[in-house]
Design a protein around this motif. Structure first.
Motif, PDB file in Angstrom:
ATOM      1  N   VAL A  68     -25.529  55.960 -72.506  1.00 13.91           N
ATOM      2  CA  VAL A  68     -24.064  55.955 -72.728  1.00 13.91           C
ATOM      3  C   VAL A  68     -23.670  55.646 -74.016  1.00 13.91           C
ATOM      4  O   VAL A  68     -22.389  56.067 -74.634  1.00 13.91           O
ATOM      5  N   MET A  69     -24.527  55.327 -75.070  1.00 15.59           N
ATOM      6  CA  MET A  69     -24.111  55.361 -76.315  1.00 15.59           C
ATOM      7  C   MET A  69     -25.200  55.428 -77.234  1.00 15.59           C
ATOM      8  O   MET A  69     -26.388  55.101 -76.807  1.00 15.59           O
ATOM      9  N   VAL A  70     -25.136  56.032 -78.581  1.00 11.42           N
ATOM     10  CA  VAL A  70     -25.901  56.382 -79.548  1.00 11.42           C
ATOM     11  C   VAL A  70     -25.515  55.895 -80.908  1.00 11.42           C
ATOM     12  O   VAL A  70     -24.487  56.497 -81.248  1.00 11.42           O
ATOM     13  N   HIS A  71     -26.285  55.188 -81.612  1.00 15.45           N
ATOM     14  CA  HIS A  71     -25.919  55.163 -82.913  1.00 15.45           C
ATOM     15  C   HIS A  71     -27.247  55.786 -83.556  1.00 15.45           C
ATOM     16  O   HIS A  71     -28.300  55.306 -83.519  1.00 15.45           O
ATOM     17  N   LEU A  72     -26.904  56.818 -84.348  1.00 16.49           N
ATOM     18  CA  LEU A  72     -27.903  57.692 -85.023  1.00 16.49           C
ATOM     19  C   LEU A  72     -27.838  57.405 -86.594  1.00 16.49           C
ATOM     20  O   LEU A  72     -26.805  57.837 -87.196  1.00 16.49           O
ATOM     21  N   TYR A  73     -28.949  56.979 -87.124  1.00 12.46           N
ATOM     22  CA  TYR A  73     -28.879  56.610 -88.558  1.00 12.46           C
ATOM     23  C   TYR A  73     -29.938  57.867 -89.240  1.00 12.46           C
ATOM     24  O   TYR A  73     -30.876  57.919 -88.929  1.00 12.46           O
ATOM     25  N   LEU A  74     -29.229  58.339 -90.462  1.00 17.98           N
ATOM     26  CA  LEU A  74     -29.971  59.382 -91.059  1.00 17.98           C
ATOM     27  C   LEU A  74     -30.247  58.983 -92.570  1.00 17.98           C
ATOM     28  O   LEU A  74     -29.160  58.480 -93.013  1.00 17.98           O
ATOM     29  N   SER A  75     -31.270  59.376 -93.198  1.00 18.30           N
ATOM     30  CA  SER A  75     -31.351  59.004 -94.664  1.00 18.30           C
ATOM     31  C   SER A  75     -30.563  60.023 -95.578  1.00 18.30           C
ATOM     32  O   SER A  75     -30.255  59.660 -96.712  1.00 18.30           O
ATOM     33  N   SER A  76     -30.069  61.053 -95.003  1.00 20.86           N
ATOM     34  CA  SER A  76     -29.065  62.010 -95.703  1.00 20.86           C
ATOM     35  C   SER A  76     -28.226  62.903 -94.569  1.00 20.86           C
ATOM     36  O   SER A  76     -28.778  63.231 -93.571  1.00 20.86           O
ATOM     37  N   ILE A  77     -27.156  62.833 -94.982  1.00 21.65           N
ATOM     38  CA  ILE A  77     -26.244  63.589 -93.924  1.00 21.65           C
ATOM     39  C   ILE A  77     -26.610  65.113 -94.142  1.00 21.65           C
ATOM     40  O   ILE A  77     -26.344  65.989 -93.039  1.00 21.65           O
ATOM     41  N   PRO A  96     -22.393  64.341 -73.352  1.00 19.68           N
ATOM     42  CA  PRO A  96     -23.515  63.875 -73.837  1.00 19.68           C
ATOM     43  C   PRO A  96     -23.168  62.232 -74.015  1.00 19.68           C
ATOM     44  O   PRO A  96     -21.773  62.248 -74.144  1.00 19.68           O
ATOM     45  N   PRO A  97     -23.971  61.318 -74.551  1.00 16.79           N
ATOM     46  CA  PRO A  97     -23.655  59.983 -74.649  1.00 16.79           C
ATOM     47  C   PRO A  97     -22.630  60.006 -75.977  1.00 16.79           C
ATOM     48  O   PRO A  97     -22.629  60.910 -76.948  1.00 16.79           O
ATOM     49  N   SER A  98     -21.515  59.059 -76.001  1.00 20.55           N
ATOM     50  CA  SER A  98     -20.831  58.758 -77.220  1.00 20.55           C
ATOM     51  C   SER A  98     -21.868  58.571 -78.566  1.00 20.55           C
ATOM     52  O   SER A  98     -22.809  58.072 -78.322  1.00 20.55           O
ATOM     53  N   ARG A  99     -21.355  58.806 -79.866  1.00 25.10           N
ATOM     54  CA  ARG A  99     -22.663  58.898 -80.726  1.00 25.10           C
ATOM     55  C   ARG A  99     -21.689  58.676 -81.982  1.00 25.10           C
ATOM     56  O   ARG A  99     -20.712  59.056 -82.253  1.00 25.10           O
ATOM     57  N   VAL A 100     -22.349  57.999 -82.836  1.00 30.64           N
ATOM     58  CA  VAL A 100     -21.842  57.404 -84.069  1.00 30.64           C
ATOM     59  C   VAL A 100     -23.129  57.828 -85.229  1.00 30.64           C
ATOM     60  O   VAL A 100     -24.289  57.461 -84.672  1.00 30.64           O
ATOM     61  N   CYS A 101     -22.974  58.834 -86.114  1.00 29.88           N
ATOM     62  CA  CYS A 101     -23.941  59.128 -86.956  1.00 29.88           C
ATOM     63  C   CYS A 101     -23.625  58.567 -88.255  1.00 29.88           C
ATOM     64  O   CYS A 101     -22.542  58.812 -88.773  1.00 29.88           O
ATOM     65  N   ILE A 102     -24.772  57.705 -88.897  1.00 33.69           N
ATOM     66  CA  ILE A 102     -24.238  57.460 -90.212  1.00 33.69           C
ATOM     67  C   ILE A 102     -25.539  57.618 -91.269  1.00 33.69           C
ATOM     68  O   ILE A 102     -26.585  57.503 -90.820  1.00 33.69           O
ATOM     69  N   ALA A 103     -25.269  58.193 -92.421  1.00 33.49           N
ATOM     70  CA  ALA A 103     -26.141  58.546 -93.467  1.00 33.49           C
ATOM     71  C   ALA A 103     -26.106  57.165 -94.344  1.00 33.49           C
ATOM     72  O   ALA A 103     -24.920  56.711 -94.839  1.00 33.49           O
ATOM     73  N   VAL A 104     -27.403  56.664 -94.307  1.00 38.07           N
ATOM     74  CA  VAL A 104     -27.586  55.438 -94.901  1.00 38.07           C
ATOM     75  C   VAL A 104     -28.070  55.408 -96.309  1.00 38.07           C
ATOM     76  O   VAL A 104     -28.478  54.519 -97.056  1.00 38.07           O
ATOM     77  N   ARG A 108     -33.841  53.645 -96.935  1.00 41.32           N
ATOM     78  CA  ARG A 108     -33.011  52.468 -96.231  1.00 41.32           C
ATOM     79  C   ARG A 108     -33.421  52.165 -94.842  1.00 41.32           C
ATOM     80  O   ARG A 108     -33.277  50.872 -94.408  1.00 41.32           O
ATOM     81  N   LEU A 109     -34.214  53.144 -94.154  1.00 42.63           N
ATOM     82  CA  LEU A 109     -34.542  52.758 -92.653  1.00 42.63           C
ATOM     83  C   LEU A 109     -35.803  52.230 -92.480  1.00 42.63           C
ATOM     84  O   LEU A 109     -36.612  52.440 -93.574  1.00 42.63           O
ATOM     85  N   LEU A 110     -36.165  51.594 -91.616  1.00 41.75           N
ATOM     86  CA  LEU A 110     -37.527  50.812 -91.340  1.00 41.75           C
ATOM     87  C   LEU A 110     -38.609  51.737 -91.479  1.00 41.75           C
ATOM     88  O   LEU A 110     -38.417  52.810 -91.122  1.00 41.75           O
ATOM     89  N   GLY A 111     -39.483  51.253 -92.420  1.00 39.17           N
ATOM     90  CA  GLY A 111     -40.646  52.190 -92.759  1.00 39.17           C
ATOM     91  C   GLY A 111     -40.566  53.288 -93.634  1.00 39.17           C
ATOM     92  O   GLY A 111     -41.179  54.064 -93.443  1.00 39.17           O
ATOM     93  N   ALA A 116     -33.469  56.936 -87.374  1.00 41.69           N
ATOM     94  CA  ALA A 116     -33.548  55.761 -86.536  1.00 41.69           C
ATOM     95  C   ALA A 116     -32.399  55.764 -85.669  1.00 41.69           C
ATOM     96  O   ALA A 116     -31.448  56.531 -85.762  1.00 41.69           O
ATOM     97  N   MET A 117     -32.618  55.170 -84.442  1.00 42.85           N
ATOM     98  CA  MET A 117     -31.720  55.165 -83.356  1.00 42.85           C
ATOM     99  C   MET A 117     -31.580  54.044 -82.626  1.00 42.85           C
ATOM    100  O   MET A 117     -32.494  53.204 -82.329  1.00 42.85           O
ATOM    101  N   ASP A 118     -30.300  53.547 -82.026  1.00 49.22           N
ATOM    102  CA  ASP A 118     -29.900  52.510 -81.474  1.00 49.22           C
ATOM    103  C   ASP A 118     -29.412  53.294 -80.188  1.00 49.22           C
ATOM    104  O   ASP A 118     -28.648  54.066 -80.265  1.00 49.22           O
ATOM    105  N   CYS A 119     -29.511  52.552 -79.065  1.00 50.25           N
ATOM    106  CA  CYS A 119     -28.964  53.329 -77.638  1.00 50.25           C
ATOM    107  C   CYS A 119     -28.831  52.317 -76.711  1.00 50.25           C
ATOM    108  O   CYS A 119     -29.531  51.293 -76.751  1.00 50.25           O
ATOM    109  N   THR A 120     -27.474  52.547 -75.861  1.00 51.94           N
ATOM    110  CA  THR A 120     -27.607  51.754 -74.678  1.00 51.94           C
ATOM    111  C   THR A 120     -27.789  52.570 -73.369  1.00 51.94           C
ATOM    112  O   THR A 120     -27.203  53.698 -73.250  1.00 51.94           O
ATOM    113  N   ILE A 121     -28.422  52.133 -72.387  1.00 49.34           N
ATOM    114  CA  ILE A 121     -28.668  52.865 -71.132  1.00 49.34           C
ATOM    115  C   ILE A 121     -28.275  52.167 -69.926  1.00 49.34           C
ATOM    116  O   ILE A 121     -28.128  50.937 -70.029  1.00 49.34           O
TER     117      ILE A 121
END
Length: 124
Positions: A68-77, A96-104, A108-111, A116-121
């Motif tokens: 139902v929700m996705v946070h999508l993190y990218l190293s570059s937009i 599709p699930p609601s989404r927020v996309c953030i260029a960090v 900056r992302l793990l490893g 990277a992604m967060d989501c709610t099912i």
């Protein structure tokens, strides 16, 4: 309640009819080479993330439509258009699930991943 989900690289929390997954990243490290670009690496990472998510959905008797929700993190937009094509392929283009996309920014992302992604099912 909390239990370990199959092959999940991130953290999870289950409460009632919702499962929250955080910091889902590629379980494999992909490196650019003379035949692969950084875009190709990001796509491979995203495909690995969606494989992990598919396994979790299968284990919890859910489908991509239950996300139902996705946070999508990218190293570059600049990765957005290419990743989005694979996002639509996985989640579909109808509701599709609601989404927020953030260029960090890079590294900056793990490893030092590119995606990277967060989501709610919703499991109900």
């Amino acid at each position: 309640s909390s239990k370990r989900l199959v092959a999940c690289s991130g953290w999870h929390y289950q409460h009632g009819g919702l499962i929250q997954i955080s910091q889902l990243v590629s379980a494999s490290v992909f490196l650019p080479s003379s035949s692969t670009s950084s875009d190709d690496v990001a796509i491979a990472e995203f495909q690995n993330i969606t494989k992990q998510l598919s396994d979790i959905l299968k284990e919890t008797h859910c489908t991509a439509q239950d996300v139902v929700m996705v946070h999508l993190y990218l190293s570059s937009i600049s990765l957005f258009a290419k990743i989005n094509a694979h996002y639509v392929s996985f989640f579909g283009s109808v509701l599709p699930p609601s989404r927020v996309c953030i260029a960090v920014g890079p590294l900056r992302l793990l490893g030092s991943r590119n995606v990277a992604m967060d989501c709610t099912i919703q499991t109900l």
